[in-house]
Design a protein around this motif. Structure first.
Motif, mmCIF file in Angstrom:
data_model
loop_
_atom_site.group_PDB
_atom_site.id
_atom_site.type_symbol
_atom_site.label_atom_id
_atom_site.label_comp_id
_atom_site.label_asym_id
_atom_site.label_seq_id
_atom_site.Cartn_x
_atom_site.Cartn_y
_atom_site.Cartn_z
ATOM 1 N N THR A 1 0.844 -1.190 0.000
ATOM 2 C CA THR A 1 0.000 0.000 0.000
ATOM 3 C C THR A 1 0.877 1.236 0.000
ATOM 4 O O THR A 1 1.943 1.257 0.621
ATOM 5 C CB THR A 1 -0.901 0.022 1.249
ATOM 6 N N ASP A 2 0.450 2.272 -0.700
ATOM 7 C CA ASP A 2 1.177 3.536 -0.696
ATOM 8 C C ASP A 2 0.898 4.251 0.622
ATOM 9 O O ASP A 2 -0.132 4.892 0.785
ATOM 10 C CB ASP A 2 0.736 4.404 -1.882
ATOM 11 N N ASN A 3 1.828 4.151 1.566
ATOM 12 C CA ASN A 3 1.623 4.715 2.897
ATOM 13 C C ASN A 3 1.896 6.206 2.966
ATOM 14 O O ASN A 3 1.742 6.815 4.023
ATOM 15 C CB ASN A 3 2.495 3.981 3.917
ATOM 16 N N LYS B 1 2.340 -9.050 -9.805
ATOM 17 C CA LYS B 1 1.882 -10.356 -10.279
ATOM 18 C C LYS B 1 2.317 -10.618 -11.711
ATOM 19 O O LYS B 1 2.475 -11.766 -12.136
ATOM 20 C CB LYS B 1 0.357 -10.449 -10.169
ATOM 21 N N ALA B 2 2.537 -9.528 -12.466
ATOM 22 C CA ALA B 2 2.976 -9.660 -13.858
ATOM 23 C C ALA B 2 4.480 -9.876 -13.959
ATOM 24 O O ALA B 2 5.013 -10.050 -15.053
ATOM 25 C CB ALA B 2 2.571 -8.421 -14.650
ATOM 26 N N GLY B 3 5.162 -9.868 -12.817
ATOM 27 C CA GLY B 3 6.593 -10.130 -12.809
ATOM 28 C C GLY B 3 7.461 -8.893 -12.936
ATOM 29 O O GLY B 3 8.679 -8.990 -13.084
ATOM 30 N N LYS B 4 6.863 -7.689 -12.847
ATOM 31 C CA LYS B 4 7.631 -6.455 -12.952
ATOM 32 C C LYS B 4 8.245 -6.104 -11.606
ATOM 33 O O LYS B 4 7.574 -6.111 -10.582
ATOM 34 C CB LYS B 4 6.730 -5.307 -13.433
ATOM 35 N N LEU B 5 9.535 -5.774 -11.615
ATOM 36 C CA LEU B 5 10.229 -5.416 -10.385
ATOM 37 C C LEU B 5 9.744 -4.066 -9.875
ATOM 38 O O LEU B 5 9.654 -3.097 -10.633
ATOM 39 C CB LEU B 5 11.739 -5.351 -10.645
ATOM 40 N N LEU B 6 9.408 -3.998 -8.591
ATOM 41 C CA LEU B 6 8.974 -2.737 -8.001
ATOM 42 C C LEU B 6 10.150 -1.767 -7.930
ATOM 43 O O LEU B 6 11.294 -2.175 -7.733
ATOM 44 C CB LEU B 6 8.413 -2.954 -6.595
ATOM 45 N N SER B 7 9.858 -0.491 -8.087
ATOM 46 C CA SER B 7 10.894 0.532 -8.022
ATOM 47 C C SER B 7 11.253 0.837 -6.575
ATOM 48 O O SER B 7 10.508 0.515 -5.639
ATOM 49 C CB SER B 7 10.419 1.813 -8.710
ATOM 50 N N LEU B 8 12.391 1.490 -6.383
ATOM 51 C CA LEU B 8 12.819 1.875 -5.045
ATOM 52 C C LEU B 8 11.822 2.846 -4.414
ATOM 53 O O LEU B 8 11.530 2.766 -3.222
ATOM 54 C CB LEU B 8 14.215 2.518 -5.111
ATOM 55 N N ASP B 9 11.270 3.753 -5.220
ATOM 56 C CA ASP B 9 10.261 4.684 -4.709
ATOM 57 C C ASP B 9 9.025 3.951 -4.214
ATOM 58 O O ASP B 9 8.468 4.278 -3.159
ATOM 59 C CB ASP B 9 9.854 5.682 -5.801
ATOM 60 N N THR B 10 8.569 2.950 -4.990
ATOM 61 C CA THR B 10 7.387 2.187 -4.594
ATOM 62 C C THR B 10 7.643 1.424 -3.301
ATOM 63 O O THR B 10 6.782 1.368 -2.419
ATOM 64 C CB THR B 10 6.984 1.205 -5.710
ATOM 65 N N ILE B 11 8.839 0.837 -3.191
ATOM 66 C CA ILE B 11 9.205 0.123 -1.973
ATOM 67 C C ILE B 11 9.186 1.075 -0.783
ATOM 68 O O ILE B 11 8.611 0.767 0.272
ATOM 69 C CB ILE B 11 10.594 -0.525 -2.105
ATOM 70 N N TRP B 12 9.793 2.245 -0.936
ATOM 71 C CA TRP B 12 9.830 3.205 0.171
ATOM 72 C C TRP B 12 8.428 3.644 0.577
ATOM 73 O O TRP B 12 8.109 3.751 1.757
ATOM 74 C CB TRP B 12 10.666 4.419 -0.197
ATOM 75 N N ASN B 13 7.572 3.893 -0.410
ATOM 76 C CA ASN B 13 6.212 4.351 -0.112
ATOM 77 C C ASN B 13 5.378 3.287 0.584
ATOM 78 O O ASN B 13 4.366 3.596 1.215
ATOM 79 C CB ASN B 13 5.511 4.799 -1.397
ATOM 80 N N ILE C 1 19.379 4.123 4.157
ATOM 81 C CA ILE C 1 18.833 2.966 4.867
ATOM 82 C C ILE C 1 18.327 1.924 3.885
ATOM 83 O O ILE C 1 18.576 0.722 4.018
ATOM 84 C CB ILE C 1 17.689 3.397 5.819
ATOM 85 N N LEU C 2 17.600 2.365 2.868
ATOM 86 C CA LEU C 2 17.025 1.472 1.859
ATOM 87 C C LEU C 2 17.729 1.741 0.529
ATOM 88 O O LEU C 2 17.568 2.800 -0.063
ATOM 89 C CB LEU C 2 15.521 1.731 1.732
ATOM 90 N N THR C 3 18.510 0.772 0.078
ATOM 91 C CA THR C 3 19.305 0.956 -1.131
ATOM 92 C C THR C 3 19.169 -0.250 -2.043
ATOM 93 O O THR C 3 18.623 -1.294 -1.652
ATOM 94 C CB THR C 3 20.796 1.157 -0.796
#
Length: 203
Positions: free
Chosen positions: A52-54, A114-126, A143-145
């Motif tokens: 979820t985009d927090n 689900k389509a196999g696309k790697l999440l971006s660093l921005d998406t992970i952080w959010n 911290i997150l790299t």
């Protein structure tokens, strides 16, 4: 050995203990050896996480673990409830690897749609729970790299180990006592959607 750190041998022993706990708890952590050195071990796990985009959410996503019905799959669902319309279910691959430079375990992970696309660093952080975002806001990209996996040589996201020894010196004053790896993972895993089941410490 600095306070809060452990040796490679201690990490290997802790990894074996943690893997045994995983088997007892019907979890799906796997203990693997490096293709370059059989004495170098690391832990891996794949699971589904509700992302979820927090940055816009008022509450944190409810992420919990439950075993998938299909025993043939190596993934384990981490969802207690169906995803909300504003969230999506992604596949996470977690690796716990020892860092000889820092003398601590490091959590590496990748996340895919689900389509196999790697999440971006921005998406992970959010997707990081808001209270962690607030805490690490000024050092978010240290911290997150994204780094090359030290064993597999592929790009992985990483929770940087620079503060780990200090954290563990407070959690376990004597690094060699208690379950170091379990305490560490319980502290850092929730930052990126990984929770340790309570049964690990109650059984």
């Amino acid at each position: 050995m600095a306070a809060g750190s452990i040796s490679g041998t201690e990490f290997a022993n802790q990894a074996n203990i943690f893997f045994t706990l995983s088997v007892k708890n019907n979890d799906t952590w796997d203990l693997k050896s490096s293709p370059h050195d059989r004495n170098e071990v690391y832990l891996t796990k794949r699971c589904s996480v509700e992302v979820t985009d927090n940055t816009q959410a008022s509450t944190n996503p409810n992420i919990a673990e439950e075993e998938e019905a299909d025993a043939q799959e190596s993934d384990v669902a981490c969802l207690a409830t169906p995803p909300s319309p504003s969230s999506s279910v992604c596949q996470f691959e977690y690796h716990i690897v020892y860092s000889a430079s820092y003398g601590v375990p490091v959590l590496y992970f990748n996340a895919y749609t689900k389509a196999g696309k790697l999440l971006s660093l921005d998406t992970i952080w959010n997707s990081v729970p808001q209270h962690y975002q607030d805490r690490f806001q000024h050092e978010r990209w240290s911290i997150l790299t994204q780094q090359e996996h030290p064993i597999l040589g592929r790009p992985f996201f990483q929770l940087h180990p620079c503060h780990t020894a200090d954290l563990m010196s407070k959690l376990i004053p004597n690094s060699c006592s208690g379950n170091y790896l379990l305490s560490w993972l319980s502290a850092v895993g929730p930052v990126v959607g990984l929770k340790v089941p309570l049964s690990y410490v109650t059984r």
